[in-house]
Design an enzyme around this catalytic site. Structure first.
Site, PDB file in Angstrom:
ATOM      1  N   THR A  29     -28.997   6.903 -26.115  1.00 61.21           N
ATOM      2  CA  THR A  29     -27.636   7.417 -25.400  1.00 61.21           C
ATOM      3  C   THR A  29     -27.029   6.643 -24.408  1.00 61.21           C
ATOM      4  OG1 THR A  29     -28.363   9.625 -26.000  1.00 61.21           O
ATOM      5  CG2 THR A  29     -26.667   9.639 -24.148  1.00 61.21           C
ATOM      6  N   GLN A 103     -28.500   9.613 -36.136  1.00 60.95           N
ATOM      7  CA  GLN A 103     -29.247  10.767 -35.582  1.00 60.95           C
ATOM      8  C   GLN A 103     -28.454  11.963 -35.299  1.00 60.95           C
ATOM      9  OE1 GLN A 103     -30.968  11.162 -31.400  1.00 60.95           O
ATOM     10  NE2 GLN A 103     -32.949  10.792 -32.369  1.00 60.95           N
ATOM     11  N   HIS A 178     -32.978  14.825 -35.019  1.00 61.76           N
ATOM     12  CA  HIS A 178     -33.707  14.939 -33.640  1.00 61.76           C
ATOM     13  C   HIS A 178     -34.411  15.919 -33.422  1.00 61.76           C
ATOM     14  CE1 HIS A 178     -34.432  13.633 -29.546  1.00 61.76           C
ATOM     15  NE2 HIS A 178     -33.367  13.453 -29.339  1.00 61.76           N
ATOM     16  N   ASN A 181     -38.038  15.271 -27.780  1.00 61.61           N
ATOM     17  CA  ASN A 181     -37.755  15.352 -26.500  1.00 61.61           C
ATOM     18  C   ASN A 181     -36.996  16.338 -25.658  1.00 61.61           C
ATOM     19  OD1 ASN A 181     -38.438  12.583 -26.436  1.00 61.61           O
ATOM     20  ND2 ASN A 181     -36.671  11.594 -26.422  1.00 61.61           N
ATOM     21  N   TYR A 183     -35.211  18.929 -27.075  1.00 62.09           N
ATOM     22  CA  TYR A 183     -34.074  19.600 -27.404  1.00 62.09           C
ATOM     23  C   TYR A 183     -34.085  20.668 -28.499  1.00 62.09           C
ATOM     24  CZ  TYR A 183     -32.195  15.343 -25.064  1.00 62.09           C
ATOM     25  OH  TYR A 183     -32.043  14.493 -24.222  1.00 62.09           O
ATOM     26  N   ASN A 238     -37.791  16.859 -20.584  1.00 61.39           N
ATOM     27  CA  ASN A 238     -36.693  18.077 -20.624  1.00 61.39           C
ATOM     28  C   ASN A 238     -37.565  19.298 -20.367  1.00 61.39           C
ATOM     29  OD1 ASN A 238     -34.036  16.767 -20.547  1.00 61.39           O
ATOM     30  ND2 ASN A 238     -34.497  16.286 -22.563  1.00 61.39           N
ATOM     31  N   ARG A 320     -34.970   0.765 -24.999  1.00 64.43           N
ATOM     32  CA  ARG A 320     -34.491  -0.204 -24.074  1.00 64.43           C
ATOM     33  C   ARG A 320     -34.220  -1.587 -24.094  1.00 64.43           C
ATOM     34  NH1 ARG A 320     -34.432   3.334 -18.355  1.00 64.43           N
ATOM     35  NH2 ARG A 320     -33.455   5.328 -19.141  1.00 64.43           N
TER      36      ARG A 320
END
Length: 363
Positions: A29, A103, A178, A181, A183, A238, A320
């Protein structure tokens, strides 16, 4: 065998798509979609084109509906403008020799009323997440959610299917759901976020139902050989945890395998954190699934070469490192040093920290 001859750098057939190497660019993101339309744009296209050497690129999280948005200026895949924006990206990337899956994403309770026209996020249960999201004023606590009514769930499932159909229109090579994480799909899977008493809560069989309904709906409009899902069985990302990760994810992966989808993309451990935060049998998950296994979380060059060479993973996703190193594949192949990540430019902004990182041939 030389490191350069490692299977990590050799072709791999994913479903019916031949990849030139087994290095995957993980979804990242970056909050640079066009404000208002939240559509991908020419800058997005330039960013992905720079990274076309990846065996596979998985796009940044792309919301399936306005209600599915949880962060400022993340792209969608539900409007004509968004489809057109992503078509520019896929055309540009394909011309550079790359491959990209969309995604598709619904954040569930990880959102803020300012991103929802003053509305309230939805979730399996009305349990607030102790986490933050990114809004116009920076990072802020998420807005407490309301529980989805049972009668609303088919509509949300249909939004995922429509987003997958839109991904085909936009020229994507495939789709990753997705499911990780913290969501929406992950929230249904994990009993720390799902306290429902209807057919979508309680037992593992009930908690996997929503995710499987999403997969089944997509498979009516989309080829199974071009579909995968991202999972994070033991990540507390999260504020979403479960008391029974082996049971619920063992069941979920077994059911996914029956459907013949192309891959599972598994975050091993805590997202962006320790790989051993909770004891978990990753080999059992891999064995339960008949398709490809994409490993993710903290992989270095040596770990990735070892995992693929030993057969613990078919592909390895890097996150990353791909931000600061558009030519990451070549750097991994040759063992070249990596650029330093500029964390101040991770979210929002323009070219700085997005398309201006140097490559080896520019050094």
């Amino acid at each position: 065998m030389s490191q350069d001859a490692s299977p990590l750098f050799q072709p791999f057939t994913l479903g019916d798509l031949v990849l030139p190497n087994r290095i995957v660019m993980a979804p990242l993101t970056r909050n640079r979609a066009t404000p208002g339309t939240v559509a991908a744009n020419a800058l997005t296209a330039a960013y992905y084109k720079q990274r076309a050497a990846a065996g596979l690129i998985i796009s940044e999280g792309t919301q399936v509906s306005p209600q599915g948005q949880g962060y400022l200026n993340t792209p969608g895949l539900y409007s004509p403008e968004q489809i057109a924006g992503w078509k520019t990206v896929t055309d540009t990337l394909h011309a550079a020799g790359g491959r990209i899956f969309a995604q598709i994403w619904h954040v569930g309770r990880v959102s803020h009323s300012s991103l929802l026209n003053g509305g309230v996020p939805v979730a399996p249960s009305a349990i607030p997440a102790k986490t933050k999201t990114y809004v116009a004023d920076g990072f802020a606590d998420v807005t407490p959610p309301r529980a989805l009514e049972t009668a609303e769930i088919p509509g949300v499932v249909a939004e995922y299917a429509q987003a997958a159909a839109n991904a085909l229109k936009a020229g994507f090579d495939g789709v990753e759901i997705h499911g990780a994480n913290g969501y929406l799909i992950d929230q249904f899977l994990k009993d720390g976020a799902n306290q429902r008493t209807d057919g979508y809560g309680g037992s593992p069989e009930n908690r996997v139902r929503f995710g499987l309904e999403v997969v089944d709906a997509i498979l009516k409009v989309f080829p199974k050989t071009r579909l995968g899902i991202r999972l994070s069985p033991v990540s507390p990302a999260n504020d979403t945890v479960t008391s029974d990760p082996a049971q619920v994810f063992g069941l979920f992966v077994s059911e996914l395998s029956k459907r013949g989808i192309a891959f599972i993309h598994v975050i091993e451990g805590a997202t962006g954190g320790p790989r051993d935060n909770v004891a978990f049998d990753w080999a059992a998950i891999r064995k339960a699934f008949s398709g490809a296994y994409i490993a993710n979380n903290g992989y270095t060059r040596d770990l990735a070469i070892d995992a693929v060479s030993a057969g613990r993973a078919d592909l390895v996703a890097f996150g990353r490192p791909f931000i600061a190193n558009p030519d990451l594949v070549e750097r991994l192949r040759t063992g070249a040093p990596l650029n330093e990540l500029d964390r101040a430019t991770l979210y929002g902004g323009g070219e700085k920290g997005y398309t201006d990182y140097p490559t080896l041939d520019a050094a």
